[in-house]
Write a protein that holds these residues in place. Structure first.
Motif, PDB file in Angstrom:
ATOM      1  N   TYR A 156       0.828  -1.199   0.000  1.00  0.00           N
ATOM      2  CA  TYR A 156       0.000   0.000   0.000  1.00  0.00           C
ATOM      3  C   TYR A 156       0.867   1.256   0.000  1.00  0.00           C
ATOM      4  O   TYR A 156       2.023   1.233   0.444  1.00  0.00           O
ATOM      5  N   PHE A 159      -2.249   2.838   4.633  1.00  0.00           N
ATOM      6  CA  PHE A 159      -3.280   1.894   5.059  1.00  0.00           C
ATOM      7  C   PHE A 159      -3.491   2.024   6.552  1.00  0.00           C
ATOM      8  O   PHE A 159      -2.614   2.491   7.292  1.00  0.00           O
ATOM      9  N   LYS A 169      -8.949   5.562   7.100  1.00  0.00           N
ATOM     10  CA  LYS A 169      -8.861   5.202   5.683  1.00  0.00           C
ATOM     11  C   LYS A 169      -9.475   6.275   4.804  1.00  0.00           C
ATOM     12  O   LYS A 169      -8.946   6.597   3.732  1.00  0.00           O
ATOM     13  N   GLU A 173      -7.348   8.007   1.941  1.00  0.00           N
ATOM     14  CA  GLU A 173      -7.773   7.914   0.546  1.00  0.00           C
ATOM     15  C   GLU A 173      -7.905   9.296  -0.083  1.00  0.00           C
ATOM     16  O   GLU A 173      -7.706   9.458  -1.290  1.00  0.00           O
TER      17      GLU A 173
END
Length: 274
Positions: A156, A159, A169, A173
């Motif tokens: 990742y 994460f 998250k 994101e």
């Protein structure tokens, strides 16, 4: 979860094709204290929440140093995390002794995934109830991996795992595209902000979180509480600045409205010619 006839051992499949004991182990990860990892091209930052069971006990350690270039953060059963951390240290030491070079992060993660997967094949074993975020730096650059109790692993950019990790998250994101070129200090601030998202309104202090860093010309190490508190104070200042700027803009608009010239009343009409 209730017990049923398909969860007596790990190798019994349900009619729906599920291994319940593996799912139980993954549920243990979801209920553990939150752990967060994010990486740039040169650094990787790990952060975790330190929560004690009672006011009379200390918190359990959630971040472990594996080698000078590798560290892990765990969520789930801490006892399983310590066992796997000891295994990872042994693998790094054996490889360094044999080949006189540091073990690649990706290779270590594969060995860890194979060890976890064996526990899903033997009826006399149980899956490890812990998820690991593995951070490291090798010749191919900075890496961040997540190892699942099922034996799967994924790489990742950022994460989060553990309790209330969905809030973190969502933040990661929204920001992950900028992490690749972020500085060490910016990564730490983003990690602390993500940790704050998991606390759901609880005040963030250096006593309830742990932060570790590894990067170019910087061995893996855990930051002391004083340094973490300084970053938290900078984070709070950064959060207050937009509010103050917005208030300043509103005040300026109000002043402009107050200073607007008054419209003079219309001049009286001359009725002498009517």
């Amino acid at each position: 979860m209730f017990r049923n006839q398909y969860d007596t051992d790990v190798t019994t499949w349900s009619p729906a094709g599920r291994l319940f004991q593996v799912e139980y182990a993954m549920e243990a990860v979801k209920q553990g204290s939150a752990a967060i990892g994010l990486r740039s091209k040169t650094h990787v930052v790990l952060a975790s929440v330190n929560k004690s069971n009672s006011e009379l006990s200390s918190h359990q350690k959630k971040i472990f140093k594996i080698d000078n270039h590798i560290g892990v953060a765990i969520a789930g059963l801490t006892a399983d995390g310590r066992v796997l951390s000891k295994y990872l240290r042994s693998e790094c030491i054996n490889y360094s002794f044999t080949y006189e070079s540091p073990l690649a992060v990706g290779r270590l993660v594969v060995q860890l995934a194979d060890k976890a997967q064996v526990c899903t094949q033997r009826s006399w074993k149980r899956p490890y109830g812990v998820g690991l975020l593995v951070a490291g730096l090798d010749e191919s650059g900075a890496h961040l991996y997540y190892n699942c109790p099922s034996g799967n692993y994924f790489e990742y950019q950022a994460f989060a795992i553990g309790s209330r990790s969905q809030s973190a998250k969502t933040y990661l994101e929204r920001k992950f595209e900028s992490f690749a070129n972020s500085s060490r200090e910016d990564l730490i601030k983003d990690a602390l902000f993500a940790i704050k998202e998991t606390l759901q309104g609880e005040k963030l202090t250096s006593s309830i979180c742990t932060v570790a860093v590894v990067g170019l010309e910087e061995d893996f190490h855990i930051l002391d509480q004083k340094t973490i508190q300084e970053f938290i104070e900078l984070l709070e200042i950064r959060e207050e600045m937009p509010v103050q700027e917005e208030a300043g803009q509103d005040g300026g608009a109000a002043m402009q409205e107050d200073r607007s010239p008054e419209v003079p009343p219309p001049a009286p009409m001359d009725t002498g010619d009517l």
